[in-house]
Design a protein around this motif. Structure first.
Motif, PDB file in Angstrom:
ATOM      1  N   LYS A   1       0.842  -1.208   0.000  1.00  0.00           N
ATOM      2  CA  LYS A   1       0.000   0.000   0.000  1.00  0.00           C
ATOM      3  C   LYS A   1       0.875   1.256   0.000  1.00  0.00           C
ATOM      4  CE  LYS A   1      -3.789   2.296   2.457  1.00  0.00           C
ATOM      5  NZ  LYS A   1      -4.275   3.025   1.289  1.00  0.00           N
ATOM      6  N   GLU A   2       1.873   1.268   0.890  1.00  0.00           N
ATOM      7  CA  GLU A   2       2.751   2.455   0.977  1.00  0.00           C
ATOM      8  C   GLU A   2       3.555   2.656  -0.305  1.00  0.00           C
ATOM      9  OE1 GLU A   2       5.021   1.692   4.521  1.00  0.00           O
ATOM     10  OE2 GLU A   2       3.158   1.764   5.689  1.00  0.00           O
ATOM     11  N   MET A   3       3.999   1.560  -0.902  1.00  0.00           N
ATOM     12  CA  MET A   3       4.805   1.652  -2.129  1.00  0.00           C
ATOM     13  C   MET A   3       3.938   1.927  -3.361  1.00  0.00           C
ATOM     14  SD  MET A   3       7.977   1.375  -1.386  1.00  0.00           S
ATOM     15  CE  MET A   3       8.790   0.982  -2.922  1.00  0.00           C
ATOM     16  N   GLU A   4       2.622   1.859  -3.190  1.00  0.00           N
ATOM     17  CA  GLU A   4       1.682   2.121  -4.291  1.00  0.00           C
ATOM     18  C   GLU A   4       2.034   1.260  -5.509  1.00  0.00           C
ATOM     19  OE1 GLU A   4       1.651   6.420  -4.761  1.00  0.00           O
ATOM     20  OE2 GLU A   4       0.511   6.663  -2.905  1.00  0.00           O
ATOM     21  N   ILE A   5       2.288  -0.028  -5.239  1.00  0.00           N
ATOM     22  CA  ILE A   5       2.628  -0.957  -6.324  1.00  0.00           C
ATOM     23  C   ILE A   5       1.373  -1.147  -7.188  1.00  0.00           C
ATOM     24  CG2 ILE A   5       3.342  -3.324  -6.881  1.00  0.00           C
ATOM     25  CD1 ILE A   5       5.596  -1.696  -5.528  1.00  0.00           C
ATOM     26  N   PRO A   6       1.437  -0.809  -8.483  1.00  0.00           N
ATOM     27  CA  PRO A   6       0.225  -0.906  -9.303  1.00  0.00           C
ATOM     28  C   PRO A   6      -0.065  -2.314  -9.788  1.00  0.00           C
ATOM     29  CG  PRO A   6       2.006   0.174 -10.540  1.00  0.00           C
ATOM     30  CD  PRO A   6       2.561  -0.151  -9.185  1.00  0.00           C
ATOM     31  N   ASN A   7       0.997  -3.122  -9.945  1.00  0.00           N
ATOM     32  CA  ASN A   7       0.843  -4.374 -10.694  1.00  0.00           C
ATOM     33  C   ASN A   7       1.915  -5.352 -10.210  1.00  0.00           C
ATOM     34  OD1 ASN A   7       0.855  -4.923 -14.369  1.00  0.00           O
ATOM     35  ND2 ASN A   7       0.331  -6.290 -12.732  1.00  0.00           N
ATOM     36  N   LEU A   8       1.500  -6.558  -9.864  1.00  0.00           N
ATOM     37  CA  LEU A   8       2.425  -7.625  -9.470  1.00  0.00           C
ATOM     38  C   LEU A   8       2.438  -8.666 -10.587  1.00  0.00           C
ATOM     39  CD1 LEU A   8       4.194  -9.118  -7.340  1.00  0.00           C
ATOM     40  CD2 LEU A   8       2.065 -10.102  -6.448  1.00  0.00           C
ATOM     41  N   VAL A   9       3.624  -8.956 -11.099  1.00  0.00           N
ATOM     42  CA  VAL A   9       3.790  -9.876 -12.238  1.00  0.00           C
ATOM     43  C   VAL A   9       4.737 -10.982 -11.783  1.00  0.00           C
ATOM     44  CG1 VAL A   9       4.570 -10.060 -14.639  1.00  0.00           C
ATOM     45  CG2 VAL A   9       3.684  -7.863 -13.787  1.00  0.00           C
ATOM     46  N   THR A  10       4.326 -12.238 -11.863  1.00  0.00           N
ATOM     47  CA  THR A  10       5.256 -13.305 -11.491  1.00  0.00           C
ATOM     48  C   THR A  10       5.208 -14.466 -12.473  1.00  0.00           C
ATOM     49  OG1 THR A  10       3.949 -14.860 -10.158  1.00  0.00           O
ATOM     50  CG2 THR A  10       4.652 -12.813  -9.062  1.00  0.00           C
ATOM     51  N   ASP A  11       6.214 -15.320 -12.377  1.00  0.00           N
ATOM     52  CA  ASP A  11       6.261 -16.536 -13.187  1.00  0.00           C
ATOM     53  C   ASP A  11       5.721 -17.709 -12.376  1.00  0.00           C
ATOM     54  OD1 ASP A  11       8.359 -16.736 -11.402  1.00  0.00           O
ATOM     55  OD2 ASP A  11       9.809 -17.487 -12.858  1.00  0.00           O
ATOM     56  N   THR A  12       4.601 -17.495 -11.728  1.00  0.00           N
ATOM     57  CA  THR A  12       3.870 -18.593 -11.090  1.00  0.00           C
ATOM     58  C   THR A  12       2.414 -18.478 -11.526  1.00  0.00           C
ATOM     59  OG1 THR A  12       3.309 -17.345  -9.085  1.00  0.00           O
ATOM     60  CG2 THR A  12       5.377 -18.592  -9.041  1.00  0.00           C
ATOM     61  N   ILE A  13       1.643 -19.507 -11.228  1.00  0.00           N
ATOM     62  CA  ILE A  13       0.262 -19.525 -11.717  1.00  0.00           C
ATOM     63  C   ILE A  13      -0.621 -18.614 -10.873  1.00  0.00           C
ATOM     64  CG2 ILE A  13      -1.744 -21.034 -12.152  1.00  0.00           C
ATOM     65  CD1 ILE A  13       0.328 -23.315 -12.646  1.00  0.00           C
ATOM     66  N   ALA A  14      -0.257 -18.404  -9.611  1.00  0.00           N
ATOM     67  CA  ALA A  14      -1.146 -17.617  -8.748  1.00  0.00           C
ATOM     68  C   ALA A  14      -0.446 -16.476  -8.008  1.00  0.00           C
ATOM     69  CB  ALA A  14      -1.865 -18.523  -7.753  1.00  0.00           C
ATOM     70  N   ASN A  15       0.786 -16.142  -8.387  1.00  0.00           N
ATOM     71  CA  ASN A  15       1.453 -14.945  -7.839  1.00  0.00           C
ATOM     72  C   ASN A  15       1.782 -14.984  -6.346  1.00  0.00           C
ATOM     73  OD1 ASN A  15       1.759 -13.464 -10.141  1.00  0.00           O
ATOM     74  ND2 ASN A  15       0.421 -11.762  -9.563  1.00  0.00           N
ATOM     75  N   GLU A  16       1.524 -16.098  -5.670  1.00  0.00           N
ATOM     76  CA  GLU A  16       1.800 -16.166  -4.229  1.00  0.00           C
ATOM     77  C   GLU A  16       1.910 -17.638  -3.845  1.00  0.00           C
ATOM     78  OE1 GLU A  16      -1.584 -15.387  -1.539  1.00  0.00           O
ATOM     79  OE2 GLU A  16      -2.782 -15.019  -3.328  1.00  0.00           O
ATOM     80  N   VAL A  17       2.498 -17.888  -2.685  1.00  0.00           N
ATOM     81  CA  VAL A  17       2.563 -19.280  -2.242  1.00  0.00           C
ATOM     82  C   VAL A  17       1.126 -19.805  -2.126  1.00  0.00           C
ATOM     83  CG1 VAL A  17       2.642 -18.754   0.256  1.00  0.00           C
ATOM     84  CG2 VAL A  17       3.675 -20.852  -0.598  1.00  0.00           C
ATOM     85  N   THR A  18       0.912 -21.032  -2.588  1.00  0.00           N
ATOM     86  CA  THR A  18      -0.453 -21.554  -2.714  1.00  0.00           C
ATOM     87  C   THR A  18      -1.174 -21.587  -1.367  1.00  0.00           C
ATOM     88  OG1 THR A  18       0.356 -22.903  -4.541  1.00  0.00           O
ATOM     89  CG2 THR A  18      -1.798 -23.503  -3.611  1.00  0.00           C
ATOM     90  N   LEU A  19      -0.475 -22.087  -0.364  1.00  0.00           N
ATOM     91  CA  LEU A  19      -1.061 -22.152   0.981  1.00  0.00           C
ATOM     92  C   LEU A  19      -0.190 -21.348   1.933  1.00  0.00           C
ATOM     93  CD1 LEU A  19      -1.815 -25.982   1.151  1.00  0.00           C
ATOM     94  CD2 LEU A  19      -3.471 -24.154   0.759  1.00  0.00           C
TER      95      LEU A  19
END
Ligand code: UVW
Length: 325
Positions: A241-259
């Motif tokens: 929120k503070e960094m005002e990141i507009p867009n997260l792009v990753t080379d995974t299917i869901a952009n975050e650890v699944t669980l």
């Protein structure tokens, strides 16, 4: 997709995990459907342009309808391309007779809109009956009436991108199944790369995971499916929120650890970052070639441009992002 050490009965409801966390609902008005992409002003486009040095270009979409299969979330299927017309039809006399006698090939594709490199609509994932910006989740019925991918597609995404190569930072080709990292790790990796994550940067994070799909046996890739990735914490959400990141792009299917390892909650960052803050998610990006080049010339920031397909009422849409260094 389960963690044998976590008793499913003890997994908290998403509402409990999200309690007290910030949202950006209403920040850009009650009708807003593009969230943090609002941060990508003309000044941000020029900041991206200013990071171009060599003119090298990279496309970030994985191939669609690859005969080896396409990496998709379990339960989805890769794109199917179906030939409808080709030279064979004309040889057999089944091709249409056209004035001037030209011949042609035609084909059809059936795919999940999240079945390739794609932008998620901000309304793609929700809890407690409300999607991004507080729209009623019933507005998703029969096709997304609110916060679909269309407003993102109409707008396009242009700004300064920065690549954090988390796999390289940890001395690996690919992160392990379920391996996590947080914003401190991103900051440390950036420092090791000789760059700083700046406010409003489009954040690209490489884990090596999608690249590894093409080298692995699909059965092994999907066994005990827990992708590596960013892991939830209140501090991480505050940082985005503070960094005002507009867009997260990753080379995974869901952009975050699944669980989420502590609680066992599945994909909480979809809720904390996308639903609540309005951060755009780009998933299944091909980052290996870009990362190799960045490591070689030590330039980790660039102009990032992308425009998903204009799918009316879509919960997501394929995209082929273009990076210019
Ligand atoms: C899910 O919907 C689970 O994830 P994605 O955002 O990858 O489509």
């Amino acid at each position: 997709m389960c963690n044998a050490e976590i008793d499913p009965k003890t997994v908290p409801h998403m509402r409990e995990l999200m309690a007290g966390l910030p949202t950006n609902w209403g920040k850009w008005g009650p009708d807003d459907e593009i969230g943090c992409l609002n941060y990508l002003t003309q000044a941000e486009v020029l900041r991206g342009v200013a990071s171009i040095r060599s003119g090298k270009t990279f496309t970030l979409q994985v191939q669609m309808g690859n005969p080896k299969g396409d990496p998709v979330w379990p339960g989805r299927r890769g794109a199917q391309r179906i030939n409808l017309m080709d030279k064979g039809d004309f040889i057999c006399g089944n091709g249409p007779q056209t004035p001037g006698c030209h011949e042609f090939a035609d084909d059809l594709m059936i795919m999940y809109l999240q079945g390739s490199t794609q932008y998620d609509a901000l309304g793609h994932v929700w809890y407690d009956d409300h999607i991004y910006n507080g729209f009623d989740a019933k507005s998703t019925a029969g096709g997304m009436q609110k916060a679909s991918v269309l407003p993102i597609a109409e707008r396009g995404v242009v700004g300064r991108g920065i690549l954090i190569d988390m796999a390289r930072h940890r001395g690996k080709d690919v992160l392990d199944r379920g391996e996590t990292f947080n914003h401190h790790d991103l900051i440390d990796a950036a420092k090791a790369q000789g760059i700083e994550i700046e406010k409003r940067d489009i954040l690209l994070v490489r884990t090596g995971w999608i690249g590894s799909f093409y080298r692995r046996d699909p059965a092994e890739f999907y066994t005990d499916f827990v992708e590596p990735g960013l892991t939830f914490s209140r501090e991480l959400v505050d940082w985005f929120k503070e960094m005002e990141i507009p867009n997260l792009v990753t080379d995974t299917i869901a952009n975050e650890v699944t669980l989420e390892p502590e609680t066992g909650v599945m994909i909480p960052l979809h809720c904390a970052l996308m639903r609540n803050l309005g951060v755009a998610f780009t998933e299944i990006a091909a980052l290996d070639a870009l990362a190799a080049d960045c490591a070689q010339d030590a330039q980790w920031s660039f102009l990032y441009t992308a425009a998903p397909l204009k799918v009316v009422n879509g919960s997501g849409a394929p995209v082929n992002p273009l990076v210019i260094k």
